[in-house]
Design a protein around this motif. Structure first.
Motif, PDB file in Angstrom:
ATOM      1  N   TRP A   1       1.097  -1.354  -0.232  1.00  0.00           N
ATOM      2  CA  TRP A   1       0.431  -0.111   0.475  1.00  0.00           C
ATOM      3  C   TRP A   1       1.229   1.549  -0.327  1.00  0.00           C
ATOM      4  O   TRP A   1       0.246   2.120  -0.730  1.00  0.00           O
ATOM      5  CB  TRP A   1      -1.324  -0.002   1.240  1.00  0.00           C
ATOM      6  N   GLN A   2       2.070   1.290   0.548  1.00  0.00           N
ATOM      7  CA  GLN A   2       2.830   2.250   1.020  1.00  0.00           C
ATOM      8  C   GLN A   2       3.420   2.890  -0.616  1.00  0.00           C
ATOM      9  O   GLN A   2       3.491   4.068  -1.216  1.00  0.00           O
ATOM     10  CB  GLN A   2       3.918   2.117   1.709  1.00  0.00           C
ATOM     11  N   ARG A   3       4.049   1.523  -1.098  1.00  0.00           N
ATOM     12  CA  ARG A   3       4.584   1.538  -2.254  1.00  0.00           C
ATOM     13  C   ARG A   3       3.162   2.170  -3.076  1.00  0.00           C
ATOM     14  O   ARG A   3       3.722   2.877  -4.785  1.00  0.00           O
ATOM     15  CB  ARG A   3       4.383   0.321  -3.562  1.00  0.00           C
TER      16      ARG A   3
ATOM     17  N   HIS B   1       0.165  11.241  -8.159  1.00  0.00           N
ATOM     18  CA  HIS B   1       0.887  12.173  -8.815  1.00  0.00           C
ATOM     19  C   HIS B   1       0.140  13.249  -8.494  1.00  0.00           C
ATOM     20  O   HIS B   1       1.023  14.339  -9.023  1.00  0.00           O
ATOM     21  CB  HIS B   1       1.090  11.675 -10.222  1.00  0.00           C
TER      22      HIS B   1
ATOM     23  N   PHE C   1       1.016   4.108  -2.888  1.00  0.00           N
ATOM     24  CA  PHE C   1       0.502   5.414  -2.627  1.00  0.00           C
ATOM     25  C   PHE C   1       1.829   6.469  -3.702  1.00  0.00           C
ATOM     26  O   PHE C   1       1.684   7.661  -3.939  1.00  0.00           O
ATOM     27  CB  PHE C   1       0.208   5.993  -1.089  1.00  0.00           C
ATOM     28  N   SER C   2       3.182   5.725  -3.434  1.00  0.00           N
ATOM     29  CA  SER C   2       3.887   7.000  -3.342  1.00  0.00           C
ATOM     30  C   SER C   2       4.641   6.590  -5.160  1.00  0.00           C
ATOM     31  O   SER C   2       4.695   7.971  -5.623  1.00  0.00           O
ATOM     32  CB  SER C   2       5.229   5.946  -2.809  1.00  0.00           C
ATOM     33  N   GLU C   3       4.383   5.974  -5.947  1.00  0.00           N
ATOM     34  CA  GLU C   3       4.535   5.593  -6.838  1.00  0.00           C
ATOM     35  C   GLU C   3       3.450   5.986  -8.182  1.00  0.00           C
ATOM     36  O   GLU C   3       3.425   6.291  -9.422  1.00  0.00           O
ATOM     37  CB  GLU C   3       4.916   3.996  -7.112  1.00  0.00           C
ATOM     38  N   GLN C   4       1.786   6.209  -7.682  1.00  0.00           N
ATOM     39  CA  GLN C   4       1.047   6.206  -7.892  1.00  0.00           C
ATOM     40  C   GLN C   4      -0.296   7.674  -8.113  1.00  0.00           C
ATOM     41  O   GLN C   4      -1.050   7.408  -8.869  1.00  0.00           O
ATOM     42  CB  GLN C   4       0.225   4.920  -7.895  1.00  0.00           C
TER      43      GLN C   4
END
Length: 409
Positions: free
Chosen positions: A279-281, A288, A283-286
Motif C-alpha cells: 500500500w505504501q508503494r 501524482h 501511494f508513493s508511485e501512483q
C-alpha cells in the motif's frame, strides 16, 4: 403461474449461495491434491453458475409485481441515477487513460450484486424482511453442514497448501479457492444466523469454521458477531462494562488473529507479509496529484479479475488491493470512498432495524483488509442484508405497496 416472493425468494437466495459449492470445483480438486493453481491457470467454466443464478433472481424480481414496483420507486431511481452518473464518469476517465474496456468493467464488480440490495430493500418496505431472512437462514443450515464436514476433513488431512490448521492438517478451504474466502463466507453466515432467533448453535458452528480457516479478517469479523451477541444479552444498564474495554478487546483480537498458532502461517504479522509495504508503494508511485486523489488513477486496476486475466502488474498502476477502501480509492477516488462511507453512516441514521449496528459494523470491518464486494457468496449475502436493514428505515413511510402479513400464508 403465481409468484409469491415470500415463499420463492428464500429458496432462490439459498440456490444462489449454494452455487458456490460448484463454482470453484476445479480449483478445490487441485487444492486437495496439493496443487495451488495460479491466477492465469484458473478455470472459469463452472463459475458461470453464480452469474446465471443472479440473472434468475433479477428476472424473478422483475416479474414479481411487488418487487418490481418497489424497486422502481422515485427515491430508488434517483439514487441509482446519481451513482450511475459518477460511475460513467470514472469509466470514461479509465478509457481516457488508454486502458482496455475490460479493465473499467472489472472495476464495476462492486456493483454486481447491487440488485440483491434492492430486493432486500423492497422486502423490508413490504414488511417481509424478517420472515424471508428467517426462512433463508433455515435453508442455509444445510449449506453450513456441508462446509463443516469438508472443512474438518481438510483441517485434519488436506495438504498444508495454504498453511497448517490447529487440527494438524492444512488450513481448510471448503468449496472455495482459498481459506480466506471460505473464512469470510463462514463469518458472514455467522452474522446472518445471529439476526434470526433460536439460531445460536449455528452461529457457534459458523464462528468455529471462521476461526478454523486461519483468516485474520474472518476471525475478527466472527468475533464482532460474538461481541454484539453478548452485548444484546446484557441489561442496558450493564452494557457499559462491555463498551469500555472495546478498544482493548479490538487490539487483542488483532494480535491474536495475527498469531501463527491461529493463522497457521509464518507470515502472519500484517506488517511483515507485504500488504502494508504494498500500500505504501502504491501511494508513493501512483498518486501524482490532486486529480488522482479525488478521482482515482485507473478504475479496475486493483481488481482481482484483472490480475487473473493479465497477470500481476501488467498495467502501470495495477496492484492487488486486498482492502475494499484502497480499491475504492484507486477506482473511484476520495469522492467515491467518502460517498461509500457516508452511505454506511446514513444506513445507521435512517434504519430502525434492531440489528443495524452489527450489520453496518460488520460491513465496515470486513472491508478493511478484504475486498468483500468482489468475493462470492459473501458479497451476495451482505448486499441483501444491507438492503434489508436500510429498507427497514423507510417501512413506516406511506407507500402504495401492499404490506406482507405472515398470517396470510
Amino acid at each position: 403461474m403465481i409468484l409469491r416472493f415470500e415463499k420463492d425468494l428464500p429458496m432462490l437466495l439459498f440456490a444462489l449461495v449454494g452455487a458456490s459449492t460448484l463454482a470453484s470445483l476445479p480449483q478445490v480438486e487441485s487444492a486437495w491434491t496439493g496443487v495451488k493453481e495460479v491466477y492465469g491457470e484458473q478455470d472459469f467454466g463452472l463459475r458461470i453458475l453464480r452469474e446465471l443464478m443472479l440473472l434468475v433472481l433479477v428476472a424473478y424480481a422483475f416479474f414479481e409485481p411487488r418487487l418490481r414496483n418497489g424497486a422502481l420507486s422515485s427515491r430508488v431511481l434517483a439514487f441509482l441515477g446519481a451513482v450511475a452518473t459518477y460511475v460513467l464518469f470514472e469509466v470514461g476517465y479509465a478509457l481516457y487513460l488508454d486502458l482496455p474496456f475490460v479493465v473499467p468493467m472489472a472495476g464495476l464488480r462492486v456493483f454486481e450484486y447491487l440488485p440483491l440490495a434492492l430486493i432486500g430493500f423492497v422486502t423490508s418496505r413490504l414488511g417481509a424482511g424478517d420472515y424471508i431472512l428467517n426462512r433463508f437462514a433455515h435453508y442455509l443450515r444445510y449449506y453450513i453442514a456441508v462446509q463443516a464436514v469438508l472443512a474438518i476433513a481438510q483441517a485434519l488431512w488436506a495438504p498444508p497448501l495454504f498453511g497448517v490448521s490447529f487440527l494438524g492438517g492444512g488450513r481448510p478451504f471448503g468449496t472455495f479457492v482459498s481459506p480466506n474466502l471460505f473464512g469470510a463466507t463462514m463469518a458472514t453466515c455467522a452474522l446472518l444466523f445471529s439476526l434470526v432467533p433460536a439460531m445460536g448453535k449455528w452461529v457457534a458452528v459458523s464462528v468455529f469454521l471462521a476461526l478454523l480457516s486461519g483468516s485474520r479478517t474472518a476471525f475478527i469479523s466472527a468475533l464482532l458477531v460474538v461481541y454484539f451477541q453478548v452485548y444484546a444479552r446484557l441489561r442496558p444498564r450493564d452494557r457499559w462494562a462491555l463498551v469500555m474495554p472495546a478498544p482493548v478487546l479490538a487490539v487483542g483480537a488483532l494480535v491474536l488473529a495475527s498469531s501463527p498458532l491461529l493463522s497457521g502461517r509464518n507470515d502472519a504479522d500484517p506488517t511483515e507479509d507485504g500488504r502494508i509495504a504494498l500500500w505504501q508503494r502504491v501511494f508513493s508511485e501512483q498518486v501524482h496529484g490532486p486529480a488522482d486523489v479525488l478521482f482515482g488513477w485507473g478504475l479496475g486496476l486493483s481488481s482481482n479479475t484483472i490480475n487473473i486475466l493479465y497477470g500481476a502488474e501488467h498495467f502501470p498502476g495495477q496492484f492487488d488491493s486486498d482492502s475494499l477502501y484502497l480499491f475504492l480509492l484507486n477506482g473511484y477516488g476520495l469522492i467515491g470512498l467518502l460517498a461509500y462511507l457516508l452511505f454506511l453512516w446514513m444506513t445507521t441514521r435512517t434504519s430502525i432495524h434492531r440489528n443495524k449496528g452489527v450489520v453496518v459494523m460488520f460491513i465496515f470491518v470486513a472491508g478493511l483488509t478484504f475486498n468483500m464486494w468482489e468475493y462470492f457468496p459473501q458479497n451476495a449475502m451482505l448486499m441483501y442484508l444491507w438492503g434489508m436493514v436500510l429498507g427497514t428505515g423507510l417501512q413506516r413511510e406511506a407507500s402504495p405497496l401492499p404490506i406482507f402479513r405472515p398470517s396470510r400464508f
